[in-house]
Design a protein around this motif. Structure first.
Motif, PDB file in Angstrom:
ATOM      1  N   LEU A  61       0.841  -1.203   0.000  1.00 19.46           N
ATOM      2  CA  LEU A  61       0.000   0.000   0.000  1.00 19.46           C
ATOM      3  C   LEU A  61       0.874   1.250   0.000  1.00 19.46           C
ATOM      4  O   LEU A  61       0.584   2.211  -0.709  1.00 19.46           O
ATOM      5  N   GLY A  62       1.945   1.236   0.797  1.00 21.80           N
ATOM      6  CA  GLY A  62       2.871   2.378   0.825  1.00 21.80           C
ATOM      7  C   GLY A  62       3.455   2.667  -0.545  1.00 21.80           C
ATOM      8  O   GLY A  62       3.515   3.819  -0.986  1.00 21.80           O
ATOM      9  N   LEU A  63       3.874   1.628  -1.232  1.00 20.12           N
ATOM     10  CA  LEU A  63       4.422   1.784  -2.579  1.00 20.12           C
ATOM     11  C   LEU A  63       3.356   2.317  -3.539  1.00 20.12           C
ATOM     12  O   LEU A  63       3.605   3.236  -4.319  1.00 20.12           O
ATOM     13  N   LEU A  64       2.147   1.750  -3.464  1.00 16.13           N
ATOM     14  CA  LEU A  64       1.064   2.175  -4.356  1.00 16.13           C
ATOM     15  C   LEU A  64       0.630   3.615  -4.075  1.00 16.13           C
ATOM     16  O   LEU A  64       0.291   4.361  -5.004  1.00 16.13           O
ATOM     17  N   VAL A  65       0.687   4.032  -2.816  1.00 18.97           N
ATOM     18  CA  VAL A  65       0.397   5.430  -2.463  1.00 18.97           C
ATOM     19  C   VAL A  65       1.470   6.336  -3.057  1.00 18.97           C
ATOM     20  O   VAL A  65       1.178   7.358  -3.696  1.00 18.97           O
ATOM     21  N   ASN A  66       2.743   5.967  -2.870  1.00 13.73           N
ATOM     22  CA  ASN A  66       3.850   6.777  -3.396  1.00 13.73           C
ATOM     23  C   ASN A  66       3.818   6.892  -4.912  1.00 13.73           C
ATOM     24  O   ASN A  66       4.279   7.894  -5.465  1.00 13.73           O
ATOM     25  N   MET A  67       3.272   5.886  -5.588  1.00 11.79           N
ATOM     26  CA  MET A  67       3.205   5.908  -7.050  1.00 11.79           C
ATOM     27  C   MET A  67       1.937   6.591  -7.561  1.00 11.79           C
ATOM     28  O   MET A  67       1.738   6.705  -8.764  1.00 11.79           O
ATOM     29  N   GLY A  68       1.059   7.007  -6.654  1.00 11.57           N
ATOM     30  CA  GLY A  68      -0.153   7.701  -7.057  1.00 11.57           C
ATOM     31  C   GLY A  68      -1.272   6.792  -7.533  1.00 11.57           C
ATOM     32  O   GLY A  68      -2.237   7.255  -8.138  1.00 11.57           O
ATOM     33  N   ILE A  69      -1.176   5.505  -7.238  1.00 16.84           N
ATOM     34  CA  ILE A  69      -2.188   4.532  -7.648  1.00 16.84           C
ATOM     35  C   ILE A  69      -3.278   4.414  -6.587  1.00 16.84           C
ATOM     36  O   ILE A  69      -4.424   4.129  -6.876  1.00 16.84           O
ATOM     37  N   VAL A  70      -2.901   4.640  -5.333  1.00 19.29           N
ATOM     38  CA  VAL A  70      -3.815   4.529  -4.201  1.00 19.29           C
ATOM     39  C   VAL A  70      -3.755   5.827  -3.393  1.00 19.29           C
ATOM     40  O   VAL A  70      -2.680   6.418  -3.240  1.00 19.29           O
ATOM     41  N   ASN A  71      -4.912   6.272  -2.905  1.00 15.50           N
ATOM     42  CA  ASN A  71      -4.979   7.408  -1.993  1.00 15.50           C
ATOM     43  C   ASN A  71      -5.071   6.890  -0.567  1.00 15.50           C
ATOM     44  O   ASN A  71      -5.804   5.945  -0.293  1.00 15.50           O
ATOM     45  N   GLN A  72      -4.314   7.522   0.329  1.00 14.69           N
ATOM     46  CA  GLN A  72      -4.389   7.216   1.759  1.00 14.69           C
ATOM     47  C   GLN A  72      -5.164   8.339   2.426  1.00 14.69           C
ATOM     48  O   GLN A  72      -4.862   9.508   2.217  1.00 14.69           O
ATOM     49  N   ILE A  73      -6.163   7.992   3.212  1.00 10.59           N
ATOM     50  CA  ILE A  73      -6.995   8.976   3.891  1.00 10.59           C
ATOM     51  C   ILE A  73      -6.796   8.797   5.393  1.00 10.59           C
ATOM     52  O   ILE A  73      -6.979   7.706   5.927  1.00 10.59           O
ATOM     53  N   ASN A  74      -6.399   9.869   6.061  1.00  9.44           N
ATOM     54  CA  ASN A  74      -6.149   9.821   7.505  1.00  9.44           C
ATOM     55  C   ASN A  74      -7.405  10.262   8.240  1.00  9.44           C
ATOM     56  O   ASN A  74      -7.834  11.400   8.097  1.00  9.44           O
ATOM     57  N   LEU A  75      -7.975   9.359   9.010  1.00  9.77           N
ATOM     58  CA  LEU A  75      -9.181   9.689   9.762  1.00  9.77           C
ATOM     59  C   LEU A  75      -8.800  10.457  11.020  1.00  9.77           C
ATOM     60  O   LEU A  75      -7.893  10.068  11.747  1.00  9.77           O
ATOM     61  N   HIS A  76      -9.476  11.545  11.267  1.00 13.09           N
ATOM     62  CA  HIS A  76      -9.195  12.432  12.399  1.00 13.09           C
ATOM     63  C   HIS A  76      -9.551  11.762  13.727  1.00 13.09           C
ATOM     64  O   HIS A  76     -10.584  11.106  13.839  1.00 13.09           O
ATOM     65  N   GLY A 100     -16.820   9.166  11.931  1.00 12.60           N
ATOM     66  CA  GLY A 100     -15.593   8.741  11.258  1.00 12.60           C
ATOM     67  C   GLY A 100     -15.747   8.368   9.804  1.00 12.60           C
ATOM     68  O   GLY A 100     -14.787   7.946   9.174  1.00 12.60           O
ATOM     69  N   THR A 101     -16.938   8.533   9.234  1.00 11.73           N
ATOM     70  CA  THR A 101     -17.103   8.188   7.827  1.00 11.73           C
ATOM     71  C   THR A 101     -16.362   9.199   6.948  1.00 11.73           C
ATOM     72  O   THR A 101     -16.230  10.371   7.303  1.00 11.73           O
ATOM     73  N   ALA A 102     -15.902   8.716   5.817  1.00 13.47           N
ATOM     74  CA  ALA A 102     -15.233   9.571   4.848  1.00 13.47           C
ATOM     75  C   ALA A 102     -16.012   9.506   3.543  1.00 13.47           C
ATOM     76  O   ALA A 102     -16.548   8.460   3.182  1.00 13.47           O
ATOM     77  N   SER A 103     -16.102  10.632   2.887  1.00 16.98           N
ATOM     78  CA  SER A 103     -16.743  10.674   1.572  1.00 16.98           C
ATOM     79  C   SER A 103     -15.912  11.569   0.667  1.00 16.98           C
ATOM     80  O   SER A 103     -15.084  12.360   1.127  1.00 16.98           O
ATOM     81  N   CYS A 104     -16.142  11.430  -0.620  1.00  7.75           N
ATOM     82  CA  CYS A 104     -15.349  12.160  -1.609  1.00  7.75           C
ATOM     83  C   CYS A 104     -15.898  13.557  -1.857  1.00  7.75           C
ATOM     84  O   CYS A 104     -17.105  13.737  -1.974  1.00  7.75           O
ATOM     85  N   LEU A 105     -15.004  14.506  -1.935  1.00  6.43           N
ATOM     86  CA  LEU A 105     -15.306  15.831  -2.463  1.00  6.43           C
ATOM     87  C   LEU A 105     -14.860  15.720  -3.916  1.00  6.43           C
ATOM     88  O   LEU A 105     -13.678  15.559  -4.193  1.00  6.43           O
ATOM     89  N   ASP A 106     -15.780  15.750  -4.839  1.00  2.00           N
ATOM     90  CA  ASP A 106     -15.505  15.336  -6.215  1.00  2.00           C
ATOM     91  C   ASP A 106     -14.733  16.323  -7.069  1.00  2.00           C
ATOM     92  O   ASP A 106     -14.754  16.232  -8.286  1.00  2.00           O
ATOM     93  N   TYR A 107     -14.060  17.259  -6.443  1.00  3.90           N
ATOM     94  CA  TYR A 107     -13.196  18.170  -7.187  1.00  3.90           C
ATOM     95  C   TYR A 107     -12.075  18.629  -6.260  1.00  3.90           C
ATOM     96  O   TYR A 107     -12.081  18.345  -5.070  1.00  3.90           O
ATOM     97  N   CYS A 108     -11.143  19.352  -6.818  1.00  2.11           N
ATOM     98  CA  CYS A 108     -10.013  19.849  -6.036  1.00  2.11           C
ATOM     99  C   CYS A 108     -10.095  21.373  -5.954  1.00  2.11           C
ATOM    100  O   CYS A 108      -9.970  22.047  -6.973  1.00  2.11           O
TER     101      CYS A 108
END
Length: 150
Positions: A61-76, A100-108
């Protein structure tokens, strides 16, 4: 071509070796509901591949995050990270402080070019992540919310 093949091709173009472990982690991320933890991924994978270890899942997962294939979301407020495949457009996440639920904000909403102008030459921005914390509709409606952040 399938989504799995698209992701594998993207990894190949980045010079990443496609190991059986990486393949099954990606397959599990495609299969599970959004935002599983590493342990949930590992438990899912162990149903068909009982020999896989949690360390292997974390390392990949760390490698895939670093390569931009996976997003890591830190729950507060928790020592928990959840993951999602980085499919589609770059986006950010809304995280409920109560449930603790997370949802997508569909833009940046972040303009990296403007940020780069602000920091100037002292720092080169190559990416960013933004997590917004607040209360989901369900928790906002509850009368016994924990004290809100000030």
């Amino acid at each position: 071509m399938s989504l799995l093949n698209d992701i594998i091709e993207k990894l190949r173009t980045k010079g990443c070796k496609i190991t059986p472990q990486r393949r099954i982690i990606i397959q599990s991320l495609l299969k599970l509901d959004k935002f599983p933890t590493a342990l949930e991924l590992c438990n899912d994978i162990r149903q068909t591949n009982p020999e896989i270890g949690l360390d292997t899942v974390y390392r990949n997962l760390g490698l895939l995050v670093n390569m931009g294939i996976v997003n890591q979301i830190n729950l507060h407020g928790k020592d928990t990270k959840v993951f999602e495949l980085a499919l589609g457009e770059h986006h950010h996440h809304l995280i409920c402080l109560n449930c603790g639920t997370a949802s997508c904000l569909d833009y940046c909403p972040v303009d990296e070019k403007e940020l780069q102008k602000t920091v100037g030459l002292r720092f080169e921005i190559i990416g960013h992540s933004l997590e917004l914390y607040g209360y989901c509709q369900k928790c906002k409606a509850l009368t016994s919310l924990p004290q809100r952040l000030k």
